[in-house]
Design a protein around this motif. Structure first.
Motif, PDB file in Angstrom:
ATOM      1  N   SER A   8       7.012 -12.988   5.752  1.00  0.00           N
ATOM      2  CA  SER A   8       8.254 -13.466   5.138  1.00  0.00           C
ATOM      3  C   SER A   8       9.180 -14.056   6.194  1.00  0.00           C
ATOM      4  O   SER A   8       9.607 -13.361   7.123  1.00  0.00           O
ATOM      5  N   LEU A  10      12.144 -14.575   5.871  1.00  0.00           N
ATOM      6  CA  LEU A  10      13.490 -14.003   5.789  1.00  0.00           C
ATOM      7  C   LEU A  10      13.857 -13.305   7.101  1.00  0.00           C
ATOM      8  O   LEU A  10      15.023 -13.250   7.478  1.00  0.00           O
ATOM      9  N   HIS A  32       5.638 -16.646   3.256  1.00  0.00           N
ATOM     10  CA  HIS A  32       6.425 -16.149   2.124  1.00  0.00           C
ATOM     11  C   HIS A  32       7.876 -16.616   2.272  1.00  0.00           C
ATOM     12  O   HIS A  32       8.517 -16.393   3.304  1.00  0.00           O
ATOM     13  N   ASP A  34      11.576 -16.389   0.647  1.00  0.00           N
ATOM     14  CA  ASP A  34      12.437 -15.632  -0.263  1.00  0.00           C
ATOM     15  C   ASP A  34      13.655 -16.453  -0.658  1.00  0.00           C
ATOM     16  O   ASP A  34      14.545 -16.698   0.167  1.00  0.00           O
ATOM     17  N   HIS A  65       8.998 -16.864  -3.498  1.00  0.00           N
ATOM     18  CA  HIS A  65       9.412 -15.701  -4.284  1.00  0.00           C
ATOM     19  C   HIS A  65      10.843 -15.957  -4.744  1.00  0.00           C
ATOM     20  O   HIS A  65      11.774 -15.890  -3.948  1.00  0.00           O
ATOM     21  N   MET A  67      14.061 -15.029  -6.299  1.00  0.00           N
ATOM     22  CA  MET A  67      14.946 -13.944  -6.743  1.00  0.00           C
ATOM     23  C   MET A  67      16.237 -14.596  -7.215  1.00  0.00           C
ATOM     24  O   MET A  67      17.283 -14.537  -6.558  1.00  0.00           O
ATOM     25  N   PRO A 140      14.880  -5.708  -4.474  1.00  0.00           N
ATOM     26  CA  PRO A 140      14.926  -7.026  -3.851  1.00  0.00           C
ATOM     27  C   PRO A 140      16.328  -7.372  -3.318  1.00  0.00           C
ATOM     28  O   PRO A 140      17.322  -6.878  -3.820  1.00  0.00           O
ATOM     29  N   GLY A 141      16.350  -8.216  -2.298  1.00  0.00           N
ATOM     30  CA  GLY A 141      17.632  -8.687  -1.771  1.00  0.00           C
ATOM     31  C   GLY A 141      17.699  -8.732  -0.258  1.00  0.00           C
ATOM     32  O   GLY A 141      18.391  -9.579   0.296  1.00  0.00           O
ATOM     33  N   GLY A 144      13.787  -5.475   5.813  1.00  0.00           N
ATOM     34  CA  GLY A 144      14.037  -4.311   6.660  1.00  0.00           C
ATOM     35  C   GLY A 144      14.317  -3.011   5.948  1.00  0.00           C
ATOM     36  O   GLY A 144      14.788  -2.057   6.560  1.00  0.00           O
ATOM     37  N   ASP A 174       5.451  -6.316  -1.770  1.00  0.00           N
ATOM     38  CA  ASP A 174       6.522  -6.941  -0.991  1.00  0.00           C
ATOM     39  C   ASP A 174       7.643  -5.931  -0.789  1.00  0.00           C
ATOM     40  O   ASP A 174       8.247  -5.463  -1.752  1.00  0.00           O
ATOM     41  N   GLY A 176       9.026  -3.473   2.877  1.00  0.00           N
ATOM     42  CA  GLY A 176       8.726  -2.311   3.706  1.00  0.00           C
ATOM     43  C   GLY A 176       7.273  -2.198   4.134  1.00  0.00           C
ATOM     44  O   GLY A 176       6.826  -1.125   4.541  1.00  0.00           O
ATOM     45  N   GLY A 196       7.921  -8.946   6.456  1.00  0.00           N
ATOM     46  CA  GLY A 196       8.960  -9.706   7.146  1.00  0.00           C
ATOM     47  C   GLY A 196       9.260  -9.097   8.491  1.00  0.00           C
ATOM     48  O   GLY A 196       8.840  -9.591   9.545  1.00  0.00           O
ATOM     49  N   SER A 197       9.991  -7.968   8.495  1.00  0.00           N
ATOM     50  CA  SER A 197      10.412  -7.376   9.763  1.00  0.00           C
ATOM     51  C   SER A 197       9.226  -6.901  10.596  1.00  0.00           C
ATOM     52  O   SER A 197       9.272  -6.973  11.827  1.00  0.00           O
TER      53      SER A 197
HETATM   54  O1  LIG Z   1      11.604 -10.225  -1.151  1.00  0.00           O
HETATM   55  C1  LIG Z   1      11.923  -9.581  -0.174  1.00  0.00           C
HETATM   56  C2  LIG Z   1      13.203  -8.811  -0.141  1.00  0.00           C
HETATM   57  O2  LIG Z   1      13.853  -8.973  -1.329  1.00  0.00           O
HETATM   58  C3  LIG Z   1      10.967  -9.489   0.929  1.00  0.00           C
HETATM   59  O3  LIG Z   1      10.063 -10.561   0.963  1.00  0.00           O
HETATM   60  C4  LIG Z   1      11.469  -9.119   2.294  1.00  0.00           C
HETATM   61  O4  LIG Z   1      11.823 -10.227   3.051  1.00  0.00           O
HETATM   62  C5  LIG Z   1      10.410  -8.365   3.048  1.00  0.00           C
HETATM   63  O5  LIG Z   1      10.929  -7.940   4.260  1.00  0.00           O
HETATM   64  P1  LIG Z   1      10.434  -6.571   4.924  1.00  0.00           P
HETATM   65  O6  LIG Z   1      10.727  -5.470   3.956  1.00  0.00           O
HETATM   66  O7  LIG Z   1       8.942  -6.748   5.140  1.00  0.00           O
HETATM   67  O8  LIG Z   1      11.199  -6.494   6.200  1.00  0.00           O
END
Ligand SMILES: O=C(CO)[C@@H](O)[C@H](O)COP(=O)(O)O
Ligand SMILES: [Fe+2]
Length: 221
Positions: A8, A10, A32, A34, A65, A67, A140-141, A144, A174, A176, A196-197
């Motif tokens: 991601s 993001l 990905h 967001d 994705h 949102m 979602p939002g 991390g 998606d 954590g 993402g993180s």
């Molecule tokens: O859609 C989302 C958050 O809403 C995700 O795609 C996050 O961006 C994933 O980030 P991590 O939880 O992997 O850090």
């Protein structure tokens, strides 16, 4: 079931998006993206112009994705912009069948996302319209956040529904996803992993993708 990893952006450096996309281009399957509108979720990220720019510069297919509050209005434009996959939220779509069909008719894969407490059984009728189900393992939002283990039984349930349907539908998780949590999600039946993180927070994002894939494969063999 082949494991796929979708980093991601993001959690990437938005000032150097092209380079950040390039950093995972040899190891990841998707990028990905967001899209958040500050209505469906309390955060505002990016929209069509950024997706169009990434489409022109990145080699990986885009996994968008959405949102956003009005996916029926916007999803077709993301598919037409060249996204490889467009996922809308079940909680936001008012005409999911029409919207999913429009996404597919533009040549993109059509996905349906469910928030952590949205039950999956009410959407079994939609499986024939889908190429992917996205299970949110955080609210979602934001990136991390910690992985919600309470979603694991629902991932197992979705895997059973997909297997019974005989359709070729991917099951994405998606939120954590990390080296610590990916095995649990894979064991529950997920086959596409957004991170993402865990990817962009690592010193070497490409290597982090490889490591996540190895962990997920270990759990499914
Ligand atoms: O859609 C989302 C958050 O809403 C995700 O795609 C996050 O961006 C994933 O980030 P991590 O939880 O992997 O850090
Ligand atoms: Fe996402």
């Amino acid at each position: 079931m082949a494991i796929q990893i979708s980093p991601s952006i993001l959690s990437a450096d938005f000032a150097h998006l092209a380079a950040e996309a390039e950093a995972v281009s040899q190891s990841a399957d998707w990028l990905h993206v967001d899209v958040m509108d500050n209505h469906f979720v309390p955060n505002l990220t990016l929209g069509l112009p950024v997706v169009e720019a990434l489409r022109a510069s990145a080699s990986l297919p885009l996994d968008c994705h959405l949102m956003i509050e009005d996916p029926d209005r916007w999803a077709p434009s993301f598919a037409e912009a060249g996204a490889g996959s467009v996922t809308i939220h079940a909680e936001a779509a008012r005409s999911p069948v029409r919207t999913l069909r429009t996404i597919r008719s533009s040549g993109a894969r059509a996905g349906l996302a469910l928030n952590p407490v949205t039950p999956v059984d009410g959407y079994a009728e939609l499986l024939g319209e889908l190429d992917m189900v996205l299970m949110m393992t955080v609210e979602p939002g934001f990136g991390g956040q910690p992985f919600l283990d309470m979603v694991l039984p629902k991932i197992r349930r979705a895997r059973a529904l997909i297997n019974d349907s005989d359709a070729d539908i991917w099951l994405q998780v998606d939120g954590g996803v990390s080296a610590e949590t990916i095995e649990r999600a894979a064991e529950a039946g997920a086959d596409v992993f957004v991170a993402g993180s865990a990817v962009y927070g690592a010193d070497d994002p490409g290597h982090a993708v490889d490591a996540l894939r190895t962990q997920a494969e270990k759990a499914t063999h």
